[in-house]
Motif scaffolding. Structure first.
Motif, PDB file in Angstrom:
ATOM      1  N   ALA A 223      82.840 -97.249 -21.844  1.00 45.40           N
ATOM      2  CA  ALA A 223      83.211 -96.120 -21.008  1.00 45.40           C
ATOM      3  C   ALA A 223      84.372 -96.505 -20.100  1.00 45.40           C
ATOM      4  CB  ALA A 223      82.012 -95.672 -20.172  1.00 45.40           C
ATOM      5  N   THR A 224      85.389 -95.655 -20.075  1.00 51.97           N
ATOM      6  CA  THR A 224      86.577 -95.943 -19.272  1.00 51.97           C
ATOM      7  C   THR A 224      86.215 -96.185 -17.808  1.00 51.97           C
ATOM      8  OG1 THR A 224      87.930 -94.596 -20.750  1.00 51.97           O
ATOM      9  CG2 THR A 224      88.830 -95.039 -18.563  1.00 51.97           C
ATOM     10  N   ARG A 225      85.351 -95.334 -17.266  1.00 46.89           N
ATOM     11  CA  ARG A 225      84.973 -95.466 -15.858  1.00 46.89           C
ATOM     12  C   ARG A 225      84.372 -96.838 -15.560  1.00 46.89           C
ATOM     13  NH1 ARG A 225      84.095 -92.077 -11.695  1.00 46.89           N
ATOM     14  NH2 ARG A 225      84.550 -90.271 -13.008  1.00 46.89           N
ATOM     15  N   GLU A 226      83.508 -97.304 -16.461  1.00 47.97           N
ATOM     16  CA  GLU A 226      82.851 -98.593 -16.221  1.00 47.97           C
ATOM     17  C   GLU A 226      83.832 -99.757 -16.359  1.00 47.97           C
ATOM     18  OE1 GLU A 226      79.847 -98.849 -14.971  1.00 47.97           O
ATOM     19  OE2 GLU A 226      79.901 -96.656 -14.962  1.00 47.97           O
ATOM     20  N   ILE A 227      84.728 -99.661 -17.320  1.00 45.06           N
ATOM     21  CA  ILE A 227      85.711-100.736 -17.484  1.00 45.06           C
ATOM     22  C   ILE A 227      86.642-100.796 -16.278  1.00 45.06           C
ATOM     23  CG2 ILE A 227      87.689-101.507 -18.859  1.00 45.06           C
ATOM     24  CD1 ILE A 227      86.222-100.500 -21.337  1.00 45.06           C
ATOM     25  N   LEU A 228      87.028 -99.634 -15.746  1.00 45.97           N
ATOM     26  CA  LEU A 228      87.892 -99.631 -14.577  1.00 45.97           C
ATOM     27  C   LEU A 228      87.181-100.188 -13.349  1.00 45.97           C
ATOM     28  CD1 LEU A 228      89.779 -96.216 -14.849  1.00 45.97           C
ATOM     29  CD2 LEU A 228      90.463 -98.447 -15.693  1.00 45.97           C
ATOM     30  N   ARG A 229      85.905 -99.906 -13.235  1.00 44.10           N
ATOM     31  CA  ARG A 229      85.148-100.380 -12.073  1.00 44.10           C
ATOM     32  C   ARG A 229      84.857-101.875 -12.141  1.00 44.10           C
ATOM     33  NH1 ARG A 229      80.720 -95.459 -11.547  1.00 44.10           N
ATOM     34  NH2 ARG A 229      81.989 -94.080 -10.229  1.00 44.10           N
ATOM     35  N   ALA A 230      84.538-102.348 -13.352  1.00 48.92           N
ATOM     36  CA  ALA A 230      84.127-103.751 -13.467  1.00 48.92           C
ATOM     37  C   ALA A 230      84.618-104.335 -14.783  1.00 48.92           C
ATOM     38  CB  ALA A 230      82.607-103.858 -13.358  1.00 48.92           C
ATOM     39  N   PRO A 231      85.923-104.563 -14.922  1.00 51.24           N
ATOM     40  CA  PRO A 231      86.438-105.148 -16.172  1.00 51.24           C
ATOM     41  C   PRO A 231      85.875-106.549 -16.378  1.00 51.24           C
ATOM     42  CG  PRO A 231      88.131-105.172 -14.461  1.00 51.24           C
ATOM     43  CD  PRO A 231      86.997-104.371 -13.913  1.00 51.24           C
ATOM     44  N   GLN A 232      85.453-106.818 -17.604  1.00 51.41           N
ATOM     45  CA  GLN A 232      84.804-108.087 -17.889  1.00 51.41           C
ATOM     46  C   GLN A 232      85.761-109.155 -18.410  1.00 51.41           C
ATOM     47  OE1 GLN A 232      81.363-108.517 -17.159  1.00 51.41           O
ATOM     48  NE2 GLN A 232      81.916-106.587 -16.139  1.00 51.41           N
ATOM     49  N   HIS A 233      86.788-108.733 -19.125  1.00 52.97           N
ATOM     50  CA  HIS A 233      87.673-109.704 -19.765  1.00 52.97           C
ATOM     51  C   HIS A 233      88.873-109.990 -18.859  1.00 52.97           C
ATOM     52  CE1 HIS A 233      90.353-111.511 -22.790  1.00 52.97           C
ATOM     53  NE2 HIS A 233      89.238-111.770 -23.467  1.00 52.97           N
ATOM     54  N   PRO A 234      89.308-111.231 -18.771  1.00 49.73           N
ATOM     55  CA  PRO A 234      90.456-111.566 -17.915  1.00 49.73           C
ATOM     56  C   PRO A 234      91.712-110.766 -18.235  1.00 49.73           C
ATOM     57  CG  PRO A 234      89.323-113.556 -18.610  1.00 49.73           C
ATOM     58  CD  PRO A 234      88.699-112.434 -19.366  1.00 49.73           C
ATOM     59  N   TYR A 235      91.926-110.442 -19.510  1.00 47.77           N
ATOM     60  CA  TYR A 235      93.105-109.662 -19.884  1.00 47.77           C
ATOM     61  C   TYR A 235      93.060-108.269 -19.253  1.00 47.77           C
ATOM     62  CZ  TYR A 235      96.418-107.142 -22.887  1.00 47.77           C
ATOM     63  OH  TYR A 235      97.449-106.372 -23.361  1.00 47.77           O
ATOM     64  N   THR A 236      91.905-107.610 -19.343  1.00 42.42           N
ATOM     65  CA  THR A 236      91.758-106.291 -18.725  1.00 42.42           C
ATOM     66  C   THR A 236      91.909-106.397 -17.215  1.00 42.42           C
ATOM     67  OG1 THR A 236      90.141-105.822 -20.468  1.00 42.42           O
ATOM     68  CG2 THR A 236      90.325-104.220 -18.703  1.00 42.42           C
ATOM     69  N   GLN A 237      91.371-107.436 -16.631  1.00 40.90           N
ATOM     70  CA  GLN A 237      91.495-107.636 -15.181  1.00 40.90           C
ATOM     71  C   GLN A 237      92.957-107.748 -14.767  1.00 40.90           C
ATOM     72  OE1 GLN A 237      89.046-111.088 -14.586  1.00 40.90           O
ATOM     73  NE2 GLN A 237      87.139-109.988 -14.992  1.00 40.90           N
ATOM     74  N   ARG A 238      93.753-108.439 -15.581  1.00 43.82           N
ATOM     75  CA  ARG A 238      95.179-108.573 -15.257  1.00 43.82           C
ATOM     76  C   ARG A 238      95.907-107.234 -15.358  1.00 43.82           C
ATOM     77  NH1 ARG A 238      94.668-113.232 -18.473  1.00 43.82           N
ATOM     78  NH2 ARG A 238      95.820-112.253 -20.197  1.00 43.82           N
ATOM     79  N   LEU A 239      95.555-106.438 -16.382  1.00 40.89           N
ATOM     80  CA  LEU A 239      96.177-105.120 -16.513  1.00 40.89           C
ATOM     81  C   LEU A 239      95.847-104.243 -15.303  1.00 40.89           C
ATOM     82  CD1 LEU A 239      95.685-104.137 -20.264  1.00 40.89           C
ATOM     83  CD2 LEU A 239      97.772-104.891 -19.150  1.00 40.89           C
ATOM     84  N   LEU A 240      94.605-104.265 -14.871  1.00 47.16           N
ATOM     85  CA  LEU A 240      94.206-103.473 -13.710  1.00 47.16           C
ATOM     86  C   LEU A 240      94.914-103.945 -12.453  1.00 47.16           C
ATOM     87  CD1 LEU A 240      90.377-103.082 -14.337  1.00 47.16           C
ATOM     88  CD2 LEU A 240      92.071-101.266 -14.321  1.00 47.16           C
ATOM     89  N   ALA A 241      95.019-105.243 -12.305  1.00 44.68           N
ATOM     90  CA  ALA A 241      95.649-105.799 -11.112  1.00 44.68           C
ATOM     91  C   ALA A 241      97.130-105.468 -11.026  1.00 44.68           C
ATOM     92  CB  ALA A 241      95.450-107.319 -11.088  1.00 44.68           C
ATOM     93  N   SER A 242      97.737-105.133 -12.163  1.00 38.07           N
ATOM     94  CA  SER A 242      99.172-104.852 -12.166  1.00 38.07           C
ATOM     95  C   SER A 242      99.496-103.440 -11.684  1.00 38.07           C
ATOM     96  CB  SER A 242      99.745-105.047 -13.575  1.00 38.07           C
ATOM     97  OG  SER A 242      99.260-104.047 -14.455  1.00 38.07           O
ATOM     98  N   LEU A 243      98.462-102.615 -11.492  1.00 39.78           N
ATOM     99  CA  LEU A 243      98.668-101.242 -11.048  1.00 39.78           C
ATOM    100  C   LEU A 243      98.215-101.084  -9.603  1.00 39.78           C
ATOM    101  CD1 LEU A 243      97.369 -99.392 -14.214  1.00 39.78           C
ATOM    102  CD2 LEU A 243      99.736 -99.681 -13.512  1.00 39.78           C
ATOM    103  N   LEU A 244      98.998-100.367  -8.831  1.00 39.75           N
ATOM    104  CA  LEU A 244      98.669-100.172  -7.422  1.00 39.75           C
ATOM    105  C   LEU A 244      97.584 -99.133  -7.231  1.00 39.75           C
ATOM    106  CD1 LEU A 244     102.251-100.187  -5.877  1.00 39.75           C
ATOM    107  CD2 LEU A 244     100.570-102.034  -5.883  1.00 39.75           C
ATOM    108  N   LYS A 245      97.585 -98.104  -8.079  1.00 37.39           N
ATOM    109  CA  LYS A 245      96.635 -97.019  -7.916  1.00 37.39           C
ATOM    110  C   LYS A 245      96.326 -96.429  -9.266  1.00 37.39           C
ATOM    111  CE  LYS A 245      95.885 -92.639  -5.466  1.00 37.39           C
ATOM    112  NZ  LYS A 245      96.480 -91.636  -4.568  1.00 37.39           N
ATOM    113  N   LEU A 246      95.061 -96.194  -9.540  1.00 37.28           N
ATOM    114  CA  LEU A 246      94.639 -95.619 -10.804  1.00 37.28           C
ATOM    115  C   LEU A 246      93.956 -94.288 -10.565  1.00 37.28           C
ATOM    116  CD1 LEU A 246      93.043 -98.722 -12.541  1.00 37.28           C
ATOM    117  CD2 LEU A 246      95.176 -97.627 -13.145  1.00 37.28           C
TER     118      LEU A 246
END
Length: 255
Positions: A223-246
């Motif tokens: 689920a997109t909502r769950e991945i955005l709230r708590a990404p498990q993989h370091p790659y996804t975490q880096r993608l999220l960290a690169s955005l200021l606001k989602l």
């Protein structure tokens, strides 16, 4: 029955360049899916497999419950009605020598679809918010956002069950992006959307489900909502960290 089912699918252009590795996923009706990844992650190759433009090197791909046989003319004609694409660049995806009416009508004739072609063209043109006099003009007369609306109308005339959008707003300016995203969100209520993008914000706006591709492998799915709230993989975490606001994904979005 899943609209698409990929079972341990791999793909390589030759023995030394495998670009998808053991990919498994299911696309259910009404659950629009975002495929997220950076350049070189395998997104475009996965799109080609879903559209029937290439066959897996190994594994199995089912479309609408049956294997996709690229050698069967009848099967591929049915697949063209089942799934339609909207490509990235509206400046190159429309034939500049053809008027808009002919561009939109082309799939209707090519796929021997029922109904009056002119009436269907008028219906989808109105559905994407363009005036009737657009039919007698050439693509060069339109802005980038309007051209992308024409491309969406061309896809919708086939009445597909799945719409695959490949980076559909990346070639547009910010204000035009918003309008095209709103249009896709509206039509994702009637059909199932597969959105291929490197931009997690666009995926969040349109797709309740998502998979994350890195170097040809699915590293996260759900689920997109769950991945955005708590990404498990370091790659996804880096993608999220690169955005200021989602933006928050739409709740209860159905096809």
């Amino acid at each position: 029955m899943s609209l698409f089912a990929l079972e341990n699918v791999s793909y390589g252009y030759d023995r030394r360049s495998t670009v998808l590795h053991d990919v498994s996923l299911r696309l259910e009706e009404g659950q629009s899916l975002g495929i997220l990844g950076e350049s070189g992650s395998g997104k475009s190759t996965l799109l080609r497999l879903l559209l029937g433009l290439a066959a897996p090197t190994s594994g199995r791909l089912l479309a609408d419950g049956s294997p996709l046989d690229l050698g069967s003319r009848a099967r591929m004609a049915a697949h063209r009605r089942f799934v339609q694409p909207v490509f990235q660049d509206p400046y190159t995806s429309l034939d500049p020598r053809m008027k808009v009416g002919r561009i939109i009508a082309e799939p209707h004739g090519a796929l021997n679809l029922p109904g009056d072609s002119a009436a269907e063209v008028a219906r989808v043109l109105a559905a994407v918010g363009l005036p009737a006099d657009s039919l007698d003009r050439y693509p060069r007369a339109f802005s980038g956002g309007q051209r992308q609306r024409i491309a969406i109308a061309r896809a919708l005339i086939a009445q597909p069950r799945v719409l695959i959008a490949d980076e559909p707003v990346s070639a547009l300016d910010l204000s035009t992006r918003v309008r095209v995203i709103d249009l896709l969100a509206e039509h994702a209520r009637q059909l199932t959307l597969v959105l291929v993008s490197h931009d997690i914000a666009i995926v969040a706006a349109l797709c309740p489900q998502m998979v994350v591709l890195q170097k040809g492998r699915i590293v996260e799915a759900g689920a997109t909502r769950e991945i955005l709230r708590a990404p498990q993989h370091p790659y996804t975490q880096r993608l999220l960290a690169s955005l200021l606001k989602l933006p928050e994904p739409h709740e209860g979005q159905t096809a």
